[in-house]
Design an enzyme around this catalytic site. Structure first.
Site, PDB file in Angstrom:
ATOM      1  CB  ILE A  88      37.273 -26.811 -48.473  1.00 51.12           C
ATOM      2  CG1 ILE A  88      38.044 -25.577 -48.955  1.00 51.12           C
ATOM      3  CG2 ILE A  88      36.832 -26.649 -47.022  1.00 51.12           C
ATOM      4  CD1 ILE A  88      37.185 -24.325 -49.102  1.00 51.12           C
ATOM      5  CB  CYS A  89      37.722 -32.088 -46.020  1.00 54.99           C
ATOM      6  SG  CYS A  89      36.817 -33.503 -45.369  1.00 54.99           S
TER       7      CYS A  89
END
Length: 195
Positions: A88-89
């Protein structure tokens, strides 16, 4: 060292209003509070609506002064989430983390990210390009992935449990393995075989 008293308190907070928020966090085993499984519902009015997404959570030794490590266990088609690894960014999971934040606020932020993709700061460049160039195809693909990976009927789960039990695994272990990998039968089998 992880503050396990705080973790216990956070787990209670997360699960207290599950009926309203749909957000839940459980330990993957009773013996290890540093490895958790979070669950968030897909936000309404998005291609993720109706899906239930599992997020693998590992608490580093410095938690709550270091952010939890989170990645999707459920496959998802989104510019800021790797379609391969589930990475996840999201800024609060990196340099914008604060000890004032909790597991629940982190999961709420991940859920908000599903509603508001940031294709200019992608985790998955292929998905981001599709989002920017052909939005309707992006929506269709994201919806298809949600239906394929995040919507598991109870009948499907029971069939998977039965199939794995017939292979000789104990039912309780099968159910735990399936839950920990978001209902993916192949990943559950890998997990059962590695125990």
């Amino acid at each position: 060292m992880v503050d396990f008293a705080r973790v216990q308190k956070e787990l209670q907070e997360c699960n207290r209003d599950f009926e309203v928020s749909g957000i839940k966090v459980i330990p993957t085993s009773e013996a290890n509070l540093a490895h958790l499984l979070g669950t968030i519902p897909g936000p309404s009015a998005t291609p993720y609506e109706g899906g239930t997404f599992n997020i693998d959570i590992t608490l580093p030794h410095g938690y709550p002064f270091e952010p939890p490590k989170m990645q999707f266990a459920t496959k998802v088609w989104h510019p800021n989430i790797s379609s391969q690894s589930g990475a996840i960014c999201l800024d609060i999971l990196k340099d914008q983390w604060s000890p004032a934040l909790t597991l629940k606020t982190a999961l709420l932020s991940v859920q908000a990210l599903l509603s508001a993709p940031q294709p200019d700061d992608p985790q998955d460049a292929v998905v981001a390009q599709q989002y920017l160039r052909d939005y309707q195809t992006f929506v269709s693909t994201a919806r298809y992935w949600t239906e394929s990976f995040a919507m598991v009927s109870s009948l499907g789960v029971e069939e998977k449990v039965q199939k794995l039990v017939e292979m000789g695994f104990p039912e309780a272990s099968v159910r735990n393995a399936l839950e920990s990998v978001g209902g993916d039968e192949n990943l559950a089998l890998e997990k059962l075989c590695s125990c």
